[in-house]
Design a protein around this motif. Structure first.
Motif, PDB file in Angstrom:
ATOM      1  N   ASP B 201      12.663  14.573  75.402  1.00  0.00           N
ATOM      2  CA  ASP B 201      12.330  15.702  74.541  1.00  0.00           C
ATOM      3  C   ASP B 201      13.564  16.031  73.713  1.00  0.00           C
ATOM      4  OD1 ASP B 201       9.966  15.782  75.905  1.00  0.00           O
ATOM      5  OD2 ASP B 201      10.340  17.679  76.922  1.00  0.00           O
ATOM      6  N   GLU B 202      13.352  16.237  72.405  1.00  0.00           N
ATOM      7  CA  GLU B 202      14.469  16.609  71.538  1.00  0.00           C
ATOM      8  C   GLU B 202      14.120  17.886  70.787  1.00  0.00           C
ATOM      9  OE1 GLU B 202      16.768  12.512  70.414  1.00  0.00           O
ATOM     10  OE2 GLU B 202      14.911  12.939  69.306  1.00  0.00           O
ATOM     11  N   MET B 203      15.089  18.776  70.671  1.00  0.00           N
ATOM     12  CA  MET B 203      14.889  20.006  69.912  1.00  0.00           C
ATOM     13  C   MET B 203      16.135  20.308  69.121  1.00  0.00           C
ATOM     14  SD  MET B 203      14.488  23.968  70.947  1.00  0.00           S
ATOM     15  CE  MET B 203      16.249  24.074  70.675  1.00  0.00           C
ATOM     16  N   TRP B 204      15.949  20.819  67.915  1.00  0.00           N
ATOM     17  CA  TRP B 204      17.097  21.407  67.216  1.00  0.00           C
ATOM     18  C   TRP B 204      16.651  22.703  66.561  1.00  0.00           C
ATOM     19  CZ3 TRP B 204      16.556  22.239  62.065  1.00  0.00           C
ATOM     20  CH2 TRP B 204      15.666  21.424  61.348  1.00  0.00           C
ATOM     21  N   ALA B 205      17.596  23.572  66.341  1.00  0.00           N
ATOM     22  CA  ALA B 205      17.268  24.863  65.748  1.00  0.00           C
ATOM     23  C   ALA B 205      18.421  25.324  64.867  1.00  0.00           C
ATOM     24  CB  ALA B 205      17.002  25.908  66.830  1.00  0.00           C
ATOM     25  N   LEU B 206      18.047  26.039  63.795  1.00  0.00           N
ATOM     26  CA  LEU B 206      19.011  26.582  62.848  1.00  0.00           C
ATOM     27  C   LEU B 206      18.712  28.060  62.698  1.00  0.00           C
ATOM     28  CD1 LEU B 206      21.155  25.951  60.546  1.00  0.00           C
ATOM     29  CD2 LEU B 206      19.165  25.726  59.036  1.00  0.00           C
ATOM     30  N   GLY B 207      19.750  28.870  62.706  1.00  0.00           N
ATOM     31  CA  GLY B 207      19.538  30.300  62.526  1.00  0.00           C
ATOM     32  C   GLY B 207      20.575  30.889  61.601  1.00  0.00           C
ATOM     33  N   ALA B 208      20.212  31.980  60.938  1.00  0.00           N
ATOM     34  CA  ALA B 208      21.154  32.677  60.069  1.00  0.00           C
ATOM     35  C   ALA B 208      20.841  34.163  60.098  1.00  0.00           C
ATOM     36  CB  ALA B 208      21.069  32.147  58.639  1.00  0.00           C
ATOM     37  N   ALA B 209      21.873  34.971  59.899  1.00  0.00           N
ATOM     38  CA  ALA B 209      21.683  36.426  59.896  1.00  0.00           C
ATOM     39  C   ALA B 209      22.624  37.044  58.873  1.00  0.00           C
ATOM     40  CB  ALA B 209      21.946  37.005  61.284  1.00  0.00           C
ATOM     41  N   TYR B 210      22.190  38.142  58.264  1.00  0.00           N
ATOM     42  CA  TYR B 210      23.049  38.873  57.331  1.00  0.00           C
ATOM     43  C   TYR B 210      22.885  40.364  57.604  1.00  0.00           C
ATOM     44  CZ  TYR B 210      25.855  39.755  53.217  1.00  0.00           C
ATOM     45  OH  TYR B 210      26.872  40.143  52.394  1.00  0.00           O
ATOM     46  N   ASN B 211      24.015  41.012  57.886  1.00  0.00           N
ATOM     47  CA  ASN B 211      23.982  42.427  58.227  1.00  0.00           C
ATOM     48  C   ASN B 211      24.309  43.258  56.986  1.00  0.00           C
ATOM     49  OD1 ASN B 211      24.115  44.947  59.315  1.00  0.00           O
ATOM     50  ND2 ASN B 211      25.343  44.326  61.097  1.00  0.00           N
ATOM     51  N   PHE B 212      23.264  43.869  56.392  1.00  0.00           N
ATOM     52  CA  PHE B 212      23.462  44.696  55.203  1.00  0.00           C
ATOM     53  C   PHE B 212      23.966  46.096  55.546  1.00  0.00           C
ATOM     54  CE2 PHE B 212      20.442  41.480  53.885  1.00  0.00           C
ATOM     55  CZ  PHE B 212      20.866  41.150  52.616  1.00  0.00           C
ATOM     56  N   GLY B 213      24.057  46.411  56.833  1.00  0.00           N
ATOM     57  CA  GLY B 213      24.471  47.754  57.259  1.00  0.00           C
ATOM     58  C   GLY B 213      23.266  48.554  57.680  1.00  0.00           C
ATOM     59  N   PRO B 214      22.501  49.067  56.714  1.00  0.00           N
ATOM     60  CA  PRO B 214      21.286  49.793  57.123  1.00  0.00           C
ATOM     61  C   PRO B 214      20.270  48.888  57.806  1.00  0.00           C
ATOM     62  CG  PRO B 214      21.389  49.593  54.719  1.00  0.00           C
ATOM     63  CD  PRO B 214      22.715  49.099  55.243  1.00  0.00           C
TER      64      PRO B 214
END
Lengths: 322, 322, 322
Positions: B201-214
């Motif tokens: 079994d193979e898995m890959w994942a990509l994630g991103a986040a941006y904190n605008f403050g509010p």
């Protein structure tokens, strides 16, 4: 001063250790191959426990203990029979020694560890010699104080079988004597069969050690007479030496042989062990084992043994006490 | 000052949380009805643990951890395989990062929680995506230090099957990069079948986040290619937003979809979550879930799913950390 | 001041006790013999637990509890269903009383122990009277504050069966009133069958106690109406007296009888209990029980009962709290 609210009478303690293990001749179907494993450390038993002492006055103390095996390679705890497999007892100590009642280690475990390899890669894993270091349900243990170099203990565990009042009962007595660098110990025990047949297993062991300073020599001899299940008699010898290199490093070597009477099905091994202490509580350590079976003996530490096989084991590990 | 005798090296910690849950379409024979349930809290994993750090000098530390799931709705502990199911490890930390050995969480659990819903109502409950956050036996984990915004880890767990040296082995690598309000993470892993067949079994994942403050925006994408058991390929997306209202209250929303390739058997849900902190350690919180299956997909959180069914879930709960 | 690092919010506590027991008529095949046993202490339930309270301000507190049975005769923990069998809950307390949620004791256990023998050798071991003191999954408990001598509680536990929304649900209410040396308590409860049949078990109990100073008289009466399984109705009485000899020693005596309606299959016993405190935390204690079955009743504490048999039990034990 704002201290923790944990009851002042309880000490929470433990140890965790893991080894990277390379073992030869691990069973793989038709062939035998070496395998890399991550296993519980073979020198320090991984565990957690609670213990406490209460001063009752007049030299009398109440004591208790609870201890559970941790297998850090898989996260399991205790054994399949009990969570607090390494001890659940309460007792009284005083000038008379101590009396403890509950699930607990026998007195051989307390007093014979000077003469035999204990923890893992130990001869008490050989059938017939388990009572060199084992725990029992429904047990009362008396441990004497140390009087002029003598120390000893009595241990009785009830089988609590309904087939007869004494079926499954286990009794053990140990005496040791220490004089300066020399010590000697003797244990004898007997276990009655669960089925009320009157069959019994008997074992006795004798050990001696002499600490020359740069090295400590140890020797243990044990004999078992097994009637429960397939009967057999066997002798066991363990000859060893401990060599401290410094305050923080050292090694030991042992030769262990189980000789089954009227049979060529014997097992022997050499165990070399070394340690390096990173602190009082954290150590690196290593084992090198050469195990050899003769005849139809098939004892191995890893995999399914086959008659007469060998196994070489090399471990590197870390242990941490808390 | 009379302090507790608990060893100064041990911290005993934990958390307990419970939810009152109303779930629709819980299976009841021929019909489907709503049911009121009391369940473990879905935001804070109930657990107890021990942890400790020892300064070995020269920037080196010994560390250990033991952690066990508590199910406060029924009083059960750990899981059916292990009491210390959430971790039993020992390791060394220093300027090089850390190396830990034992039963432990993978590095994706450590580093990818910014981008996907974790705890309960999480996409790692979907088959094929479990390694987004899972624990493994016989594991070695290397975690890097944080260097100029980069942080990563390597994880290797031995299957220890006798059929072949590598059967059941699991390997995972994670890298993350953080720059001010922005962060991104990538994980890839592979699991070899227990049977020595070579399937994986193979898995890959990509994630991103941006904190605008509010508000903080999050997005995660994962892809799995399953060969063990019934083969399938699937994509996963999780798009979310965290909205703090004040120091003590806030909410988040996520849309999660599992898209099985060459199939209409997909599952998606919206999860709204809110919390109100009574203190740093005690919170009230709530979840509202709208789950929808398509085709023959039958994933549900409560009851036995049936093809294409929906489930609406509403929870109100309390959590307390200690 | 170097205090322990255990979190200041956690109290680790427990108790361990063991008895040496001699019981007559333990089943041994065709014959019945006395047997010597080592058993968990019958007065103090051996256990370990964690508990804590957090001040949330405004008179509100968060509380939690985790508690696990220890069987020190064998080292086992919890029960076969759950490690934290004696409690796993979180809740809020304040001027309104307390609300707790999780796996926990019913309110009868909290408030009716004044009137019936609790711990071991207790009438709640008789079938149909278990809810005098029992723990339940998925439970919400409200306990009132003490207002002018009144105190009470409500308890509701969800069966969480899929066959119907209320199958397996348990409800209980308790009220007590105390005025100087006098107290009275009343409990009623009902349990719905797991199978959705609508069958239910109902029990109520009334207790009263008067403390004359040198002696305290207690009396309890209970009635059960069992529909789940084989239906029966039964009455229970428990008449007892507590006699403190000094600050450290005392005894109590109880006569308990279960009278099954429309049947001669009744069971009764006399229980004498004495204690001597070695300290606030450590005690020696003893029980003497004369148990008698009538008709086809076969209740016994040890061994397999046979119709109409008797059993005499004598115990001497030690208990230690920490």
């Amino acid at each position: 001063c704002s201290a923790a609210q944990a009851q002042s009478s309880v000490t929470l303690y433990g140890a965790l250790g893991l080894d990277v293990v390379s073992a030869s001749n691990v069973y793989t179907g038709a062939t035998k191959k070496s395998q890399l494993l991550i296993e519980d450390n073979a020198i320090v038993n991984s565990r957690i426990g609670l213990r406490g002492t209460e001063d009752l006055g007049g030299g009398l103390n109440a004591v208790f203990g609870l201890e559970s095996t941790v297998h850090p390679d898989t996260g399991t705890a205790g054994n399949t029979s009990a969570y607090w497999n390494r001890g659940a007892f309460v007792g009284l100590t005083g000038s008379f020694g101590s009396i403890k009642i509950g699930h607990q280690w026998d007195v051989s475990d307390d007093l014979m560890g000077n003469y035999f390899v204990f923890a893992y890669y130990s001869p008490f894993f050989f059938s017939g010699f388990g009572s060199l270091s084992n725990y029992y349900d429904n047990a009362i243990k008396y441990s004497s104080p140390k009087i002029g170099g003598f120390e000893g203990g009595l241990f009785y565990a009830l089988g609590e079988k309904t087939v007869s009042g004494s079926a499954g009962n286990f009794a053990q007595a140990v005496g040791t004597y220490t004089a300066g660098p020399f010590s000697i110990g003797l244990v004898g025990d007997t276990l009655k069969a669960d089925d009320g047949s009157g069959n019994k297993d008997e074992m006795w062991a004798l050990g001696a050690a002499y600490n020359f300073g740069p090295v400590k020599l140890r020797g243990g001899f044990a004999r078992t007479d097994v009637e429960i299940g397939t009967p057999f008699k066997a002798n066991l010898i363990d000859v060893g030496v401990d060599v401290p290199f410094s305050n923080v490093a050292g090694m030991s070597a042992d030769f262990v042989k189980k000789d089954v009477k009227s049979s060529d099905d014997d097992t022997e091994y050499v165990r070399l062990q070394g340690y390096y202490r990173l602190s009082k509580r954290t150590s690196l350590n290593s084992n090198l084992i050469f195990l050899k079976n003769s005849g139809n003996a098939d004892f191995v530490w890893y995999g399914d043994g086959s008659p007469g096989q060998k196994q070489t084991i090399f471990t590197v590990g870390i242990t941490h006490a808390f």
